[in-house]
Design a protein around this motif. Structure first.
Motif, short mmCIF file in Angstrom:
data_model
loop_
_atom_site.label_atom_id
_atom_site.label_comp_id
_atom_site.label_asym_id
_atom_site.label_seq_id
_atom_site.Cartn_x
_atom_site.Cartn_y
_atom_site.Cartn_z
N VAL A 1 1.74 4.24 6.02
CA VAL A 1 0.67 5.04 4.57
C VAL A 1 2.30 6.50 4.37
CG1 VAL A 1 -0.77 7.26 4.95
CG2 VAL A 1 -0.91 5.15 5.98
N PHE A 2 2.97 6.98 5.46
CA PHE A 2 3.99 8.01 4.96
C PHE A 2 4.49 7.51 4.21
CE2 PHE A 2 7.87 9.96 6.32
CZ PHE A 2 7.69 11.23 5.61
N PHE A 3 5.42 6.91 4.19
CA PHE A 3 6.32 6.18 3.72
C PHE A 3 6.26 5.79 2.33
CE2 PHE A 3 10.20 4.07 6.97
CZ PHE A 3 9.90 5.67 7.28
N GLU A 4 4.72 5.13 2.41
CA GLU A 4 3.86 4.78 0.70
C GLU A 4 3.75 5.85 0.24
OE1 GLU A 4 2.29 0.81 2.12
OE2 GLU A 4 0.95 1.82 2.09
N THR A 5 3.63 6.94 0.36
CA THR A 5 2.80 8.39 0.05
C THR A 5 4.59 8.23 -0.36
OG1 THR A 5 1.55 9.03 2.07
CG2 THR A 5 2.15 10.56 0.49
N PRO B 1 -1.96 4.33 -13.97
CA PRO B 1 -3.50 4.24 -15.00
C PRO B 1 -2.98 2.45 -15.02
CG PRO B 1 -3.30 6.11 -15.44
CD PRO B 1 -1.65 5.66 -14.72
N GLU B 2 -2.02 2.03 -15.57
CA GLU B 2 -1.66 1.01 -15.95
C GLU B 2 -1.54 -0.52 -14.41
OE1 GLU B 2 -0.86 3.60 -18.63
OE2 GLU B 2 0.17 3.16 -16.89
N ASN B 3 -1.03 0.04 -13.74
CA ASN B 3 -0.42 -1.14 -12.62
C ASN B 3 -1.19 0.01 -11.39
OD1 ASN B 3 0.87 1.21 -11.22
ND2 ASN B 3 2.94 0.89 -11.02
N CYS B 4 -2.63 0.61 -11.67
CA CYS B 4 -2.53 0.57 -10.15
C CYS B 4 -3.84 -0.42 -9.41
CB CYS B 4 -4.51 1.58 -10.17
SG CYS B 4 -5.26 1.71 -11.69
N LYS B 5 -4.24 -1.99 -10.36
CA LYS B 5 -4.86 -2.62 -9.67
C LYS B 5 -3.93 -3.46 -8.92
CE LYS B 5 -8.70 -2.62 -13.97
NZ LYS B 5 -9.41 -3.60 -14.31
N ASP B 6 -2.55 -3.37 -9.16
CA ASP B 6 -1.91 -4.28 -8.20
C ASP B 6 -2.04 -3.93 -6.96
OD1 ASP B 6 -1.09 -5.37 -10.31
OD2 ASP B 6 0.65 -4.23 -10.98
N PHE B 7 -2.49 -2.61 -6.83
CA PHE B 7 -2.25 -1.66 -5.23
C PHE B 7 -3.20 -1.34 -4.67
CE2 PHE B 7 1.40 -0.18 -7.80
CZ PHE B 7 2.45 -0.23 -7.01
N ILE B 8 -4.43 -1.45 -5.57
CA ILE B 8 -6.17 -1.05 -4.73
C ILE B 8 -6.51 -1.98 -5.81
CG2 ILE B 8 -4.97 1.38 -3.76
CD1 ILE B 8 -7.68 1.47 -6.70
N THR B 9 -7.89 -1.83 -4.94
CA THR B 9 -9.42 -2.93 -5.20
C THR B 9 -10.05 -1.88 -5.50
OG1 THR B 9 -9.83 -3.56 -2.92
CG2 THR B 9 -9.14 -4.90 -5.23
N VAL B 10 -11.58 -1.11 -6.33
CA VAL B 10 -11.97 -0.61 -6.22
C VAL B 10 -13.82 -1.03 -6.07
CG1 VAL B 10 -13.28 1.31 -7.53
CG2 VAL B 10 -10.90 1.52 -7.32
N HIS C 1 -9.14 9.45 7.51
CA HIS C 1 -7.52 9.47 7.89
C HIS C 1 -7.61 7.56 8.34
CE1 HIS C 1 -7.26 13.87 7.83
NE2 HIS C 1 -6.04 13.31 7.79
N PHE C 2 -8.46 7.01 6.88
CA PHE C 2 -8.75 5.71 7.18
C PHE C 2 -8.26 4.93 6.28
CE2 PHE C 2 -11.10 1.34 6.69
CZ PHE C 2 -11.09 1.48 8.07
N GLY C 3 -7.64 3.51 6.33
CA GLY C 3 -6.27 2.88 5.96
C GLY C 3 -5.58 3.91 5.04
N ASN C 4 -5.31 3.44 3.70
CA ASN C 4 -3.80 4.49 2.78
C ASN C 4 -4.67 5.66 1.57
OD1 ASN C 4 -2.22 6.42 1.23
ND2 ASN C 4 -0.97 4.23 1.66
N TRP C 5 -5.35 7.00 2.88
CA TRP C 5 -6.02 8.07 2.49
C TRP C 5 -5.61 8.28 1.06
CZ3 TRP C 5 -4.19 7.63 7.57
CH2 TRP C 5 -2.73 8.70 7.15
N GLU C 6 -4.09 8.54 1.31
CA GLU C 6 -3.26 9.48 0.16
C GLU C 6 -3.72 8.33 -0.81
OE1 GLU C 6 -2.24 11.98 0.78
OE2 GLU C 6 -2.37 12.61 2.51
N TRP C 7 -3.85 6.85 -0.70
CA TRP C 7 -3.70 5.66 -2.28
C TRP C 7 -5.07 6.56 -2.66
CZ3 TRP C 7 -1.59 0.59 -1.80
CH2 TRP C 7 0.17 0.96 -1.95
N LEU C 8 -5.91 6.19 -2.15
CA LEU C 8 -7.22 6.91 -1.69
C LEU C 8 -7.64 7.69 -2.90
CD1 LEU C 8 -10.87 6.02 -1.49
CD2 LEU C 8 -10.16 7.51 0.02
N ALA C 9 -7.02 8.83 -2.68
CA ALA C 9 -7.63 10.17 -3.61
C ALA C 9 -6.74 10.13 -4.46
CB ALA C 9 -6.40 11.85 -2.34
#
Length: 217
Positions: free
Chosen positions: A78-82, A90-99, A121-129
């Motif tokens: 999580v730290f390294f990904e953040t 907005p163009e590539n976010c679907k490559d990283f997450i599903t909603v 603090h579950f999963g990658n909470w920084e990506w979530l926000a």
């Protein structure tokens, strides 16, 4: 250029270089970093193992150690990904997450009274926000405790806010929160960390009573 500007410039250069690294490199680096952290940080290692034994019933110490080790690797990931979060757009976010369940947020925001979001603090909470502004026009305000390091806190706040969110210091949160609700914005609160006795209330969790913050309630 003053000292603060120089540090910020170096941080921006480092984050830019880090964000350009391929994802598989970051995953491998996170695994190595997490295993090293697990090996040398005896205090947190024992805390993690004790909590796992308290919450889950395992028939061997090996399973406890495996899960504790995996948790250290996950937190390092999580730290390294953040650090490279600016690669998400907005163009590539679907490559990283599903909603899923976005319609429930839209329904609540349709009432025009703002919205509280309880998360952890579950999963990658920084990506979530970070990706929230890519899906919702209503601003997300995240209530957070500032880091002890002023420099690191400034860097992390900048990362968190560059997609359109706002970080609210929990020590001076009331005015900003109520103003955000009046503007029909969202307030995100992560309530899975232990609170002080002066701020918290005891609540049952995995069969024991632990201190949690009473703010959202």
């Amino acid at each position: 250029m003053n000292k603060t500007d120089s540090i910020d410039r170096l941080m921006e250069l480092f984050l830019g270089l880090w964000g350009a690294l391929p994802p598989h490199f970051i995953c491998r680096a996170a695994r190595l970093g997490g295993l090293l952290w697990y090996a040398i940080d005896r205090r947190h290692r024992e805390v993690a193992k004790a909590n796992i034994r308290l919450a889950l019933v395992y028939d061997s110490d090996k399973k406890v150690e495996e899960l504790a080790r995996a948790n250290f690797v996950h937190l390092t990931t999580v730290f390294f990904e953040t650090l490279g979060i600016s690669r998400i757009s907005p163009e590539n976010c679907k490559d990283f997450i599903t909603v899923n369940g976005l319609e429930f947020l839209l329904e609540s925001l349709g009432k025009g009274k703002g919205l509280y979001l309880l998360t952890a603090h579950f999963g990658n909470w920084e990506w979530l926000a970070y990706v929230t502004p890519f899906y919702l026009r209503n601003r997300l305000n995240v209530v957070a405790r500032p880091l002890n390091s002023v420099t690191l806190n400034r860097m992390l706040t900048k990362l968190r806010e560059q997609s359109g969110n706002r970080v609210i210091d929990k020590k001076r949160a009331s005015k900003a929160i109520f103003g955000s609700l009046r503007a029909n914005e969202m307030i995100g609160v992560l309530l899975d960390q232990v609170s002080s006795r002066g701020e918290g209330v005891y609540a049952p969790f995995f069969g024991v009573y632990v201190l949690t913050n009473r703010a959202l309630a």
